[in-house]
Design a protein around this motif. Structure first.
Motif, mmCIF file in Angstrom:
data_model
loop_
_atom_site.group_PDB
_atom_site.id
_atom_site.type_symbol
_atom_site.label_atom_id
_atom_site.label_comp_id
_atom_site.label_asym_id
_atom_site.label_seq_id
_atom_site.Cartn_x
_atom_site.Cartn_y
_atom_site.Cartn_z
ATOM 1 N N LEU A 13 0.830 -1.207 0.000
ATOM 2 C CA LEU A 13 0.000 0.000 0.000
ATOM 3 C C LEU A 13 0.863 1.254 0.000
ATOM 4 O O LEU A 13 0.652 2.172 -0.801
ATOM 5 C CB LEU A 13 -0.942 -0.010 1.210
ATOM 6 C CG LEU A 13 -1.781 1.251 1.430
ATOM 7 C CD1 LEU A 13 -2.645 1.567 0.213
ATOM 8 C CD2 LEU A 13 -2.640 1.096 2.679
ATOM 9 N N PHE A 14 1.857 1.284 0.866
ATOM 10 C CA PHE A 14 2.706 2.470 0.936
ATOM 11 C C PHE A 14 3.598 2.596 -0.302
ATOM 12 O O PHE A 14 3.930 3.697 -0.734
ATOM 13 C CB PHE A 14 3.505 2.493 2.244
ATOM 14 C CG PHE A 14 2.697 3.034 3.387
ATOM 15 C CD1 PHE A 14 2.761 4.372 3.729
ATOM 16 C CD2 PHE A 14 1.841 2.210 4.107
ATOM 17 C CE1 PHE A 14 1.985 4.886 4.762
ATOM 18 C CE2 PHE A 14 1.068 2.713 5.136
ATOM 19 C CZ PHE A 14 1.141 4.047 5.464
ATOM 20 N N SER A 15 3.962 1.479 -0.901
ATOM 21 C CA SER A 15 4.727 1.492 -2.147
ATOM 22 C C SER A 15 3.859 2.053 -3.283
ATOM 23 O O SER A 15 4.325 2.864 -4.096
ATOM 24 C CB SER A 15 5.195 0.079 -2.483
ATOM 25 O OG SER A 15 5.861 0.069 -3.734
ATOM 26 N N LEU A 16 2.602 1.628 -3.348
ATOM 27 C CA LEU A 16 1.690 2.152 -4.355
ATOM 28 C C LEU A 16 1.464 3.658 -4.175
ATOM 29 O O LEU A 16 1.370 4.402 -5.161
ATOM 30 C CB LEU A 16 0.342 1.414 -4.292
ATOM 31 C CG LEU A 16 0.332 -0.025 -4.783
ATOM 32 C CD1 LEU A 16 -0.998 -0.699 -4.446
ATOM 33 C CD2 LEU A 16 0.602 -0.085 -6.288
ATOM 34 N N LYS A 21 2.561 9.095 -6.244
ATOM 35 C CA LYS A 21 3.118 10.448 -6.067
ATOM 36 C C LYS A 21 4.194 10.721 -7.116
ATOM 37 O O LYS A 21 4.225 11.792 -7.720
ATOM 38 C CB LYS A 21 3.688 10.566 -4.660
ATOM 39 C CG LYS A 21 4.548 11.776 -4.423
ATOM 40 C CD LYS A 21 3.816 12.839 -3.701
ATOM 41 C CE LYS A 21 4.800 13.931 -3.320
ATOM 42 N NZ LYS A 21 4.184 15.167 -3.083
ATOM 43 N N GLU A 22 5.080 9.757 -7.317
ATOM 44 C CA GLU A 22 6.171 9.937 -8.282
ATOM 45 C C GLU A 22 5.663 10.063 -9.712
ATOM 46 O O GLU A 22 6.307 10.678 -10.554
ATOM 47 C CB GLU A 22 7.172 8.786 -8.170
ATOM 48 C CG GLU A 22 7.992 8.842 -6.894
ATOM 49 C CD GLU A 22 8.836 7.599 -6.658
ATOM 50 O OE1 GLU A 22 8.753 6.637 -7.447
ATOM 51 O OE2 GLU A 22 9.578 7.588 -5.641
ATOM 52 N N HIS A 29 -5.635 6.934 -6.599
ATOM 53 C CA HIS A 29 -5.222 5.920 -7.574
ATOM 54 C C HIS A 29 -4.592 4.724 -6.836
ATOM 55 O O HIS A 29 -4.917 3.565 -7.125
ATOM 56 C CB HIS A 29 -4.218 6.519 -8.567
ATOM 57 C CG HIS A 29 -3.702 5.531 -9.571
ATOM 58 N ND1 HIS A 29 -4.482 5.023 -10.582
ATOM 59 C CD2 HIS A 29 -2.494 4.921 -9.677
ATOM 60 C CE1 HIS A 29 -3.777 4.166 -11.286
ATOM 61 N NE2 HIS A 29 -2.561 4.078 -10.764
ATOM 62 N N ALA A 30 -3.727 5.014 -5.882
ATOM 63 C CA ALA A 30 -3.096 3.946 -5.096
ATOM 64 C C ALA A 30 -4.148 3.180 -4.295
ATOM 65 O O ALA A 30 -4.099 1.949 -4.202
ATOM 66 C CB ALA A 30 -2.043 4.534 -4.159
ATOM 67 N N PHE A 31 -5.116 3.895 -3.729
ATOM 68 C CA PHE A 31 -6.162 3.243 -2.939
ATOM 69 C C PHE A 31 -7.008 2.320 -3.829
ATOM 70 O O PHE A 31 -7.388 1.223 -3.424
ATOM 71 C CB PHE A 31 -7.050 4.273 -2.245
ATOM 72 C CG PHE A 31 -6.316 5.180 -1.291
ATOM 73 C CD1 PHE A 31 -5.145 4.788 -0.663
ATOM 74 C CD2 PHE A 31 -6.797 6.454 -1.023
ATOM 75 C CE1 PHE A 31 -4.477 5.625 0.225
ATOM 76 C CE2 PHE A 31 -6.143 7.299 -0.150
ATOM 77 C CZ PHE A 31 -4.980 6.885 0.475
ATOM 78 N N SER A 32 -7.298 2.769 -5.045
ATOM 79 C CA SER A 32 -8.079 1.944 -5.981
ATOM 80 C C SER A 32 -7.336 0.670 -6.350
ATOM 81 O O SER A 32 -7.917 -0.421 -6.384
ATOM 82 C CB SER A 32 -8.399 2.730 -7.253
ATOM 83 O OG SER A 32 -9.270 3.780 -6.978
ATOM 84 N N LEU A 33 -6.032 0.809 -6.638
ATOM 85 C CA LEU A 33 -5.226 -0.369 -6.992
ATOM 86 C C LEU A 33 -5.196 -1.366 -5.830
ATOM 87 O O LEU A 33 -5.337 -2.581 -6.031
ATOM 88 C CB LEU A 33 -3.805 0.036 -7.370
ATOM 89 C CG LEU A 33 -3.633 0.783 -8.695
ATOM 90 C CD1 LEU A 33 -2.183 1.238 -8.871
ATOM 91 C CD2 LEU A 33 -4.057 -0.098 -9.864
ATOM 92 N N GLY A 67 10.833 -1.121 6.398
ATOM 93 C CA GLY A 67 11.307 -0.780 5.057
ATOM 94 C C GLY A 67 10.308 0.057 4.282
ATOM 95 O O GLY A 67 10.288 0.059 3.049
ATOM 96 N N ILE A 68 9.469 0.785 5.001
ATOM 97 C CA ILE A 68 8.459 1.631 4.359
ATOM 98 C C ILE A 68 8.965 3.062 4.319
ATOM 99 O O ILE A 68 9.332 3.633 5.346
ATOM 100 C CB ILE A 68 7.119 1.560 5.122
ATOM 101 C CG1 ILE A 68 6.538 0.158 5.009
ATOM 102 C CG2 ILE A 68 6.137 2.599 4.600
ATOM 103 C CD1 ILE A 68 5.283 -0.081 5.822
#
Length: 195
Positions: A13-16, A21-22, A29-33, A67-68
């Motif tokens: 989740l945090f990677s998405l 953002k990048e 968008h990340a939440f949807s994925l 590692g987040i």
């Protein structure tokens, strides 16, 4: 669906979120994925993200141990309303509403096209009416003393200073607006009150 999140899911989740953002995409968008990956609702994912983010901000070593990498997003300063701003908001809305101008239109005019400011004003107005009746009453009293017509958000009517309100008419209008079962309940309550 079980509400427990694994460490791997949290990292994903945090990677998405970082990827979004990048790539100049919003967190939604990340939440949807993540919602698609886990079968959880988007709102559930969003709520979990912000609860974890708050925890990681309080205990930064925990995110590092997992590692987040947290997003570095500047937080906007929370802007408090001053007493003058509150008075101006209430006076403007109550006076305009008495003139037939909606709350929405009044706030849009006050915000001069700034949607963020309009939302801030709208939320404050609602909060004042719901939770700060004493302040709203104080402003209405001042408007009445200055001889100005104003809208009373509790009675949902325009008040003209100097004219007495006909409470019998109000009571009759209220009872007329009730359905049969509500009238029976109202009369039952009144019977207890005057017994």
């Amino acid at each position: 669906m079980e509400n427990n999140w694994t460490i791997e899911q949290t990292k994903t989740l945090f990677s998405l979120a970082r990827d979004a953002k990048e790539n100049a995409r919003g967190l939604s968008h990340a939440f949807s994925l993540m919602s698609e990956k886990t079968g959880r609702s988007v709102n559930s994912v969003r709520n979990y993200y912000y609860s974890q983010l708050k925890m990681f901000e309080l205990v930064p070593s925990l995110a590092a141990d997992l590692g987040i990498q947290l997003l570095e997003t500047p937080r906007e300063r929370f802007e408090l309303f001053g007493a003058d701003e509150i008075n101006e908001l209430l006076q403007t809305v109550l006076l305009n509403k008495a003139r037939g101008i909606s709350v929405r239109k009044t706030i849009a005019d006050m915000a001069n096209g700034d949607n963020k400011k309009a939302l801030r004003l709208q939320n404050k107005y609602r909060s004042l009416v719901l939770h700060h009746r004493d302040k709203v009453t104080e402003v209405m009293r001042a408007l009445s003393e200055s001889g100005q017509n104003y809208f009373n958000p509790y009675l949902k009517e325009t008040v003209t200073p100097g004219l007495e309100t006909d409470n019998y008419k109000k009571l009759n209008d209220y009872i007329s607006s009730l359905d049969e079962s509500e009238v029976g309940e109202f009369l039952h309550i009144m019977k207890k009150f005057f017994a």
